[in-house]
Design a protein around this motif. Structure first.
Motif, PDB file in Angstrom:
ATOM      1  N   LEU A   1       0.820  -1.212   0.000  1.00  0.00           N
ATOM      2  CA  LEU A   1       0.000   0.000   0.000  1.00  0.00           C
ATOM      3  C   LEU A   1       0.851   1.258   0.000  1.00  0.00           C
ATOM      4  O   LEU A   1       0.583   2.202  -0.744  1.00  0.00           O
ATOM      5  CB  LEU A   1      -0.925   0.011   1.220  1.00  0.00           C
TER       6      LEU A   1
ATOM      7  N   LEU B   1      -0.852   4.788  -0.915  1.00  0.00           N
ATOM      8  CA  LEU B   1      -2.143   4.721  -0.234  1.00  0.00           C
ATOM      9  C   LEU B   1      -1.947   4.643   1.279  1.00  0.00           C
ATOM     10  O   LEU B   1      -1.034   3.964   1.763  1.00  0.00           O
ATOM     11  CB  LEU B   1      -2.934   3.493  -0.696  1.00  0.00           C
TER      12      LEU B   1
ATOM     13  N   ALA C   1      -9.456   1.630  -5.960  1.00  0.00           N
ATOM     14  CA  ALA C   1      -8.376   2.484  -5.434  1.00  0.00           C
ATOM     15  C   ALA C   1      -7.019   1.832  -5.678  1.00  0.00           C
ATOM     16  O   ALA C   1      -6.052   2.520  -6.032  1.00  0.00           O
ATOM     17  CB  ALA C   1      -8.584   2.738  -3.938  1.00  0.00           C
ATOM     18  N   PHE C   2      -6.928   0.511  -5.525  1.00  0.00           N
ATOM     19  CA  PHE C   2      -5.672  -0.197  -5.782  1.00  0.00           C
ATOM     20  C   PHE C   2      -5.287  -0.072  -7.251  1.00  0.00           C
ATOM     21  O   PHE C   2      -4.116   0.120  -7.579  1.00  0.00           O
ATOM     22  CB  PHE C   2      -5.778  -1.675  -5.402  1.00  0.00           C
TER      23      PHE C   2
ATOM     24  N   GLN D   1      -8.921  -1.703   6.885  1.00  0.00           N
ATOM     25  CA  GLN D   1      -9.554  -2.509   5.845  1.00  0.00           C
ATOM     26  C   GLN D   1      -8.652  -2.683   4.626  1.00  0.00           C
ATOM     27  O   GLN D   1      -8.588  -3.774   4.054  1.00  0.00           O
ATOM     28  CB  GLN D   1     -10.894  -1.904   5.456  1.00  0.00           C
ATOM     29  N   ARG D   2      -7.951  -1.634   4.236  1.00  0.00           N
ATOM     30  CA  ARG D   2      -7.028  -1.761   3.097  1.00  0.00           C
ATOM     31  C   ARG D   2      -5.924  -2.773   3.402  1.00  0.00           C
ATOM     32  O   ARG D   2      -5.562  -3.575   2.547  1.00  0.00           O
ATOM     33  CB  ARG D   2      -6.403  -0.405   2.762  1.00  0.00           C
TER      34      ARG D   2
ATOM     35  N   VAL E   1     -15.971  -6.478   6.198  1.00  0.00           N
ATOM     36  CA  VAL E   1     -16.063  -5.411   5.202  1.00  0.00           C
ATOM     37  C   VAL E   1     -17.280  -5.686   4.331  1.00  0.00           C
ATOM     38  O   VAL E   1     -17.699  -6.827   4.176  1.00  0.00           O
ATOM     39  CB  VAL E   1     -14.800  -5.315   4.303  1.00  0.00           C
TER      40      VAL E   1
ATOM     41  N   LEU F   1      -7.312  -6.323   3.176  1.00  0.00           N
ATOM     42  CA  LEU F   1      -7.507  -6.757   1.794  1.00  0.00           C
ATOM     43  C   LEU F   1      -6.165  -6.953   1.090  1.00  0.00           C
ATOM     44  O   LEU F   1      -5.979  -7.928   0.355  1.00  0.00           O
ATOM     45  CB  LEU F   1      -8.381  -5.756   1.039  1.00  0.00           C
TER      46      LEU F   1
ATOM     47  N   THR G   1      -5.080   1.927   5.850  1.00  0.00           N
ATOM     48  CA  THR G   1      -6.175   1.787   6.806  1.00  0.00           C
ATOM     49  C   THR G   1      -6.342   0.316   7.167  1.00  0.00           C
ATOM     50  O   THR G   1      -5.831  -0.574   6.473  1.00  0.00           O
ATOM     51  CB  THR G   1      -7.496   2.317   6.216  1.00  0.00           C
TER      52      THR G   1
ATOM     53  N   ASN H   1     -14.794  -0.673  -3.981  1.00  0.00           N
ATOM     54  CA  ASN H   1     -14.143   0.640  -3.923  1.00  0.00           C
ATOM     55  C   ASN H   1     -12.647   0.514  -3.662  1.00  0.00           C
ATOM     56  O   ASN H   1     -11.844   1.259  -4.239  1.00  0.00           O
ATOM     57  CB  ASN H   1     -14.795   1.510  -2.848  1.00  0.00           C
ATOM     58  N   THR H   2     -12.268  -0.417  -2.821  1.00  0.00           N
ATOM     59  CA  THR H   2     -10.859  -0.602  -2.495  1.00  0.00           C
ATOM     60  C   THR H   2     -10.090  -1.167  -3.685  1.00  0.00           C
ATOM     61  O   THR H   2      -8.972  -0.734  -3.976  1.00  0.00           O
ATOM     62  CB  THR H   2     -10.704  -1.500  -1.256  1.00  0.00           C
TER      63      THR H   2
ATOM     64  N   THR I   1     -17.341  -1.882  -0.124  1.00  0.00           N
ATOM     65  CA  THR I   1     -15.992  -1.474   0.298  1.00  0.00           C
ATOM     66  C   THR I   1     -14.936  -2.239  -0.484  1.00  0.00           C
ATOM     67  O   THR I   1     -13.925  -1.667  -0.894  1.00  0.00           O
ATOM     68  CB  THR I   1     -15.806  -1.697   1.814  1.00  0.00           C
TER      69      THR I   1
END
Length: 136
Positions: A11, A16, A65-66, A21-22, A54, A25, A19, A61-62, A58
């Protein structure tokens, strides 16, 4: 290095904020150092079977974002089914129709002899090759 540490490092490399949750994952995606092809649904199922809570939204969305951070690439199959690939170099894929599964195909065996000229004012950003397979 633990899966959580590897996920956090991944990350940070993508710029990024790690967080909870990130990181959870990311640990599922790259925690063992192997590349993965996942759908949002398969990653969500992996979360449900673990301790991480999660929502499917989410996860979607994650994953986006990745991709936006350059950590993953999206491979679209059938115009509506998306797989997310942690391997970032250009390479072809096999799509196993009977199993709805995506795997890497051997890039060294693929030869693209010629591409059409891009329309004026544009450039080719990338070429996605998905080879569809089915059992005889």
């Amino acid at each position: 290095m633990t899966a959580m540490e590897r996920g956090t490092d991944w990350l940070v490399r993508g710029g990024l904020r790690p967080t909870r949750q990130r990181v959870a994952l990311a640990a599922l995606l790259v925690g063992d150092g192997e590349n993965r092809h996942v759908t949002a649904e398969s990653l969500f199922a992996a979360c449900v079977s673990g301790d991480e809570k999660v929502s499917l939204a989410t996860v979607y969305n994650t994953l986006r974002a990745f991709c936006d951070a350059g950590l993953m690439q999206e491979v679209v199959v059938d115009g509506s089914k998306s797989y997310f690939d942690t391997r970032m170099d250009d390479h072809p894929h096999f799509y196993w129709e009977d199993e709805a599964r995506l795997t890497d195909a051997p890039a060294e065996e693929l030869v693209i002899a010629h591409l059409p000229k891009a329309p004026d004012g544009t450039e080719i950003a990338r070429v996605d090759v998905v080879i569809r397979l089915r059992r005889r």
